[in-house]
Every structure is written in structure tokens, then in C-alpha cells.
Design a protein around this motif. Structure first.
Motif, PDB file in Angstrom:
ATOM      1  N   GLY A 142      -7.192   3.663   8.217  1.00  0.00           N
ATOM      2  CA  GLY A 142      -5.974   2.909   8.497  1.00  0.00           C
ATOM      3  C   GLY A 142      -4.831   3.415   7.649  1.00  0.00           C
ATOM      4  O   GLY A 142      -4.926   4.453   7.001  1.00  0.00           O
ATOM      5  N   LYS A 143      -3.744   2.680   7.662  1.00  0.00           N
ATOM      6  CA  LYS A 143      -2.615   3.031   6.802  1.00  0.00           C
ATOM      7  C   LYS A 143      -3.052   2.835   5.354  1.00  0.00           C
ATOM      8  O   LYS A 143      -3.604   1.793   5.003  1.00  0.00           O
ATOM      9  N   PRO A 144      -2.827   3.821   4.490  1.00  0.00           N
ATOM     10  CA  PRO A 144      -3.367   3.762   3.127  1.00  0.00           C
ATOM     11  C   PRO A 144      -3.011   2.490   2.346  1.00  0.00           C
ATOM     12  O   PRO A 144      -3.890   1.870   1.754  1.00  0.00           O
ATOM     13  N   GLY A 145      -1.733   2.121   2.332  1.00  0.00           N
ATOM     14  CA  GLY A 145      -1.343   0.939   1.560  1.00  0.00           C
ATOM     15  C   GLY A 145      -2.017  -0.325   2.057  1.00  0.00           C
ATOM     16  O   GLY A 145      -2.554  -1.115   1.285  1.00  0.00           O
ATOM     17  N   GLU A 146      -2.010  -0.520   3.372  1.00  0.00           N
ATOM     18  CA  GLU A 146      -2.626  -1.709   3.960  1.00  0.00           C
ATOM     19  C   GLU A 146      -4.133  -1.716   3.732  1.00  0.00           C
ATOM     20  O   GLU A 146      -4.725  -2.763   3.447  1.00  0.00           O
ATOM     21  N   ALA A 147      -4.766  -0.542   3.838  1.00  0.00           N
ATOM     22  CA  ALA A 147      -6.208  -0.451   3.640  1.00  0.00           C
ATOM     23  C   ALA A 147      -6.588  -0.763   2.195  1.00  0.00           C
ATOM     24  O   ALA A 147      -7.603  -1.424   1.944  1.00  0.00           O
ATOM     25  N   ILE A 148      -5.795  -0.316   1.243  1.00  0.00           N
ATOM     26  CA  ILE A 148      -6.074  -0.602  -0.168  1.00  0.00           C
ATOM     27  C   ILE A 148      -5.952  -2.096  -0.439  1.00  0.00           C
ATOM     28  O   ILE A 148      -6.804  -2.693  -1.102  1.00  0.00           O
ATOM     29  N   ILE A 149      -4.910  -2.724   0.082  1.00  0.00           N
ATOM     30  CA  ILE A 149      -4.729  -4.175  -0.103  1.00  0.00           C
ATOM     31  C   ILE A 149      -5.905  -4.944   0.494  1.00  0.00           C
ATOM     32  O   ILE A 149      -6.445  -5.863  -0.125  1.00  0.00           O
ATOM     33  N   VAL A 151       2.616   5.052  -1.199  1.00  0.00           N
ATOM     34  CA  VAL A 151       1.485   4.128  -1.152  1.00  0.00           C
ATOM     35  C   VAL A 151       1.491   3.241  -2.391  1.00  0.00           C
ATOM     36  O   VAL A 151       1.296   2.027  -2.302  1.00  0.00           O
ATOM     37  N   SER A 152       1.744   3.835  -3.564  1.00  0.00           N
ATOM     38  CA  SER A 152       1.744   3.032  -4.787  1.00  0.00           C
ATOM     39  C   SER A 152       2.851   1.978  -4.755  1.00  0.00           C
ATOM     40  O   SER A 152       2.650   0.849  -5.217  1.00  0.00           O
ATOM     41  N   ASP A 153       4.003   2.303  -4.188  1.00  0.00           N
ATOM     42  CA  ASP A 153       5.088   1.338  -4.060  1.00  0.00           C
ATOM     43  C   ASP A 153       4.686   0.191  -3.130  1.00  0.00           C
ATOM     44  O   ASP A 153       4.935  -0.975  -3.422  1.00  0.00           O
ATOM     45  N   TYR A 154       4.038   0.525  -2.019  1.00  0.00           N
ATOM     46  CA  TYR A 154       3.576  -0.504  -1.079  1.00  0.00           C
ATOM     47  C   TYR A 154       2.577  -1.439  -1.750  1.00  0.00           C
ATOM     48  O   TYR A 154       2.688  -2.663  -1.671  1.00  0.00           O
ATOM     49  N   VAL A 155       1.583  -0.846  -2.435  1.00  0.00           N
ATOM     50  CA  VAL A 155       0.553  -1.651  -3.092  1.00  0.00           C
ATOM     51  C   VAL A 155       1.177  -2.528  -4.171  1.00  0.00           C
ATOM     52  O   VAL A 155       0.845  -3.708  -4.297  1.00  0.00           O
TER      53      VAL A 155
END
Length: 79
Positions: free
Chosen positions: A19-26, A55-59
Motif C-alpha cells: 500500500g501507500k508507505p505512510g498509510e501502511a506504517i500507520i 513518508v516520515s512527514d506523513y507518519v
């Protein structure tokens, strides 16, 4: 120079997710009940980050737990 290191016991998991990296990490953080997230930053400039995204900004802005972002040059100090 004298460096003092503190070693803490920590549990971690390795997961393969899509999936999208930021969303998947969350989502993975919520599933495993993470207390804190530590991640690296590639050190993109402001203009490039605007177009490419971060990604780090999103997370950082969507995480329910504290996030520690290590700048690119810090990662090499510990390898």
C-alpha cells in the motif's frame, strides 16, 4: 572523545505490507500497539519534498504515538 551508550531492551517485528508507505506504517503501528516509532529521513530539500512527498512527514502528522525522525547523517554514526 568519550561516548556513553545506553542499551535498552526493545521488542520489534518485521512485517511485509503493501500500500501507500505512510498509510501502511500507520496501520501496522495500530495493529501491533507500538509505543513509539523511530524512522529515518532521506534529507530531501523542501521543494523536492513538496513534489515527491515524505513518508516520515506523513507518519509524523498522522501517528497516534510519538515519532522520532533521525536525519540522514545521524544514521551513519551508529553503523
Amino acid at each position: 572523545m568519550n561516548y556513553n551508550y545506553v542499551f535498552l531492551q526493545a521488542e520489534f517485528e518485521v512485517k511485509l505490507i503493501s500500500g501507500k508507505p505512510g498509510e501502511a506504517i500507520i496501520e501496522a503501528m495500530k495493529e501491533c500497539g507500538a509505543d513509539v516509532v523511530v524512522m529515518g529521513s532521506r534529507g530531501l530539500g523542501a521543494i523536492r519534498r513538496t513534489f515527491v512527498g515524505s513518508v516520515s512527514d506523513y507518519v509524523l502528522h498522522h501517528s497516534p504515538v510519538p515519532v522520532i525522525i533521525c536525519p540522514k547523517h545521524w544514521i551513519f554514526l551508529f553503523n
